[in-house]
Design a protein around this motif. Structure first.
Motif, short mmCIF file in Angstrom:
data_model
loop_
_atom_site.label_atom_id
_atom_site.label_comp_id
_atom_site.label_asym_id
_atom_site.label_seq_id
_atom_site.Cartn_x
_atom_site.Cartn_y
_atom_site.Cartn_z
N ALA A 23 0.82 -1.22 0.00
CA ALA A 23 0.00 0.00 0.00
C ALA A 23 0.85 1.27 0.00
CB ALA A 23 -0.93 0.00 1.20
N THR A 24 1.93 1.27 0.77
CA THR A 24 2.80 2.46 0.80
C THR A 24 3.46 2.68 -0.56
OG1 THR A 24 3.23 2.05 3.13
CG2 THR A 24 4.72 3.54 1.99
N GLY A 25 3.89 1.62 -1.18
CA GLY A 25 4.48 1.72 -2.52
C GLY A 25 3.46 2.18 -3.55
N GLY A 26 2.21 1.77 -3.35
CA GLY A 26 1.15 2.23 -4.25
C GLY A 26 0.96 3.73 -4.18
N LEU A 27 1.02 4.27 -2.98
CA LEU A 27 0.89 5.72 -2.83
C LEU A 27 2.07 6.45 -3.46
CD1 LEU A 27 -0.45 6.01 0.81
CD2 LEU A 27 -1.68 6.45 -1.31
N TRP A 28 3.27 5.94 -3.24
CA TRP A 28 4.45 6.56 -3.85
C TRP A 28 4.39 6.45 -5.37
CZ3 TRP A 28 8.04 9.78 -2.21
CH2 TRP A 28 8.22 9.92 -0.85
N GLY A 29 4.01 5.28 -5.86
CA GLY A 29 3.92 5.08 -7.30
C GLY A 29 2.86 5.96 -7.93
N ALA A 30 1.72 6.12 -7.25
CA ALA A 30 0.68 7.00 -7.77
C ALA A 30 1.15 8.44 -7.82
CB ALA A 30 -0.58 6.88 -6.92
N GLY A 31 1.86 8.87 -6.79
CA GLY A 31 2.40 10.23 -6.77
C GLY A 31 3.41 10.46 -7.87
N ILE A 32 4.30 9.51 -8.05
CA ILE A 32 5.31 9.64 -9.11
C ILE A 32 4.64 9.57 -10.48
CG2 ILE A 32 7.27 8.46 -10.18
CD1 ILE A 32 8.13 7.69 -7.30
N GLY A 33 3.67 8.69 -10.64
CA GLY A 33 2.94 8.61 -11.91
C GLY A 33 2.18 9.89 -12.21
N PHE A 34 1.61 10.50 -11.16
CA PHE A 34 0.88 11.76 -11.34
C PHE A 34 1.83 12.87 -11.81
CE2 PHE A 34 -0.73 15.79 -9.62
CZ PHE A 34 -1.96 15.83 -10.26
N VAL A 35 2.98 12.98 -11.15
CA VAL A 35 3.94 14.03 -11.52
C VAL A 35 4.46 13.81 -12.94
CG1 VAL A 35 6.22 14.97 -10.99
CG2 VAL A 35 4.59 14.56 -9.15
N LEU A 36 4.81 12.57 -13.27
CA LEU A 36 5.28 12.29 -14.63
C LEU A 36 4.19 12.53 -15.67
CD1 LEU A 36 7.41 9.07 -14.11
CD2 LEU A 36 8.22 11.40 -14.50
N GLY A 37 2.96 12.20 -15.32
CA GLY A 37 1.85 12.44 -16.23
C GLY A 37 1.61 13.91 -16.49
N VAL A 38 1.70 14.72 -15.44
CA VAL A 38 1.52 16.17 -15.60
C VAL A 38 2.66 16.75 -16.45
CG1 VAL A 38 1.54 18.36 -14.37
CG2 VAL A 38 0.13 16.49 -13.54
N LEU A 39 3.89 16.30 -16.20
CA LEU A 39 5.02 16.80 -17.00
C LEU A 39 4.88 16.39 -18.47
CD1 LEU A 39 8.02 16.18 -14.60
CD2 LEU A 39 6.96 18.36 -15.18
N ALA A 40 4.47 15.16 -18.71
CA ALA A 40 4.29 14.71 -20.09
C ALA A 40 3.15 15.46 -20.77
CB ALA A 40 4.02 13.20 -20.12
N MET A 41 2.10 15.77 -20.00
CA MET A 41 0.98 16.52 -20.54
C MET A 41 1.42 17.92 -20.94
SD MET A 41 -2.72 17.25 -18.74
CE MET A 41 -1.98 17.94 -17.28
N VAL A 42 2.19 18.57 -20.09
CA VAL A 42 2.68 19.92 -20.39
C VAL A 42 3.58 19.91 -21.62
CG1 VAL A 42 4.17 21.77 -19.52
CG2 VAL A 42 2.41 20.79 -18.05
#
Length: 52
Positions: A23-42
């Motif tokens: 579960a802790t890794g899922g939260l970290w992975g979701a956060g990292i995925g969110f940041v990478l997704g926003v950067l790729a979107m920009v």
């Protein structure tokens, strides 16, 4: 279309993080995925606007 990287990387990051560290890794992975997704979107939107 511009938000597609976010929709792909957020759940992918959560899944990989959850598989690796629970579960802790899922939260970290979701956060990292969110940041990478926003950067790729920009970057994608800037590339589309720069073609004119």
């Amino acid at each position: 279309m511009g938000c597609l990287p976010l929709l792909l990387l957020f759940p992918l990051g959560f899944g990989v993080g959850y598989l690796l560290a629970g579960a802790t890794g899922g939260l970290w992975g979701a956060g990292i995925g969110f940041v990478l997704g926003v950067l790729a979107m920009v970057m994608f939107i800037k590339a589309l606007r720069g073609r004119r």
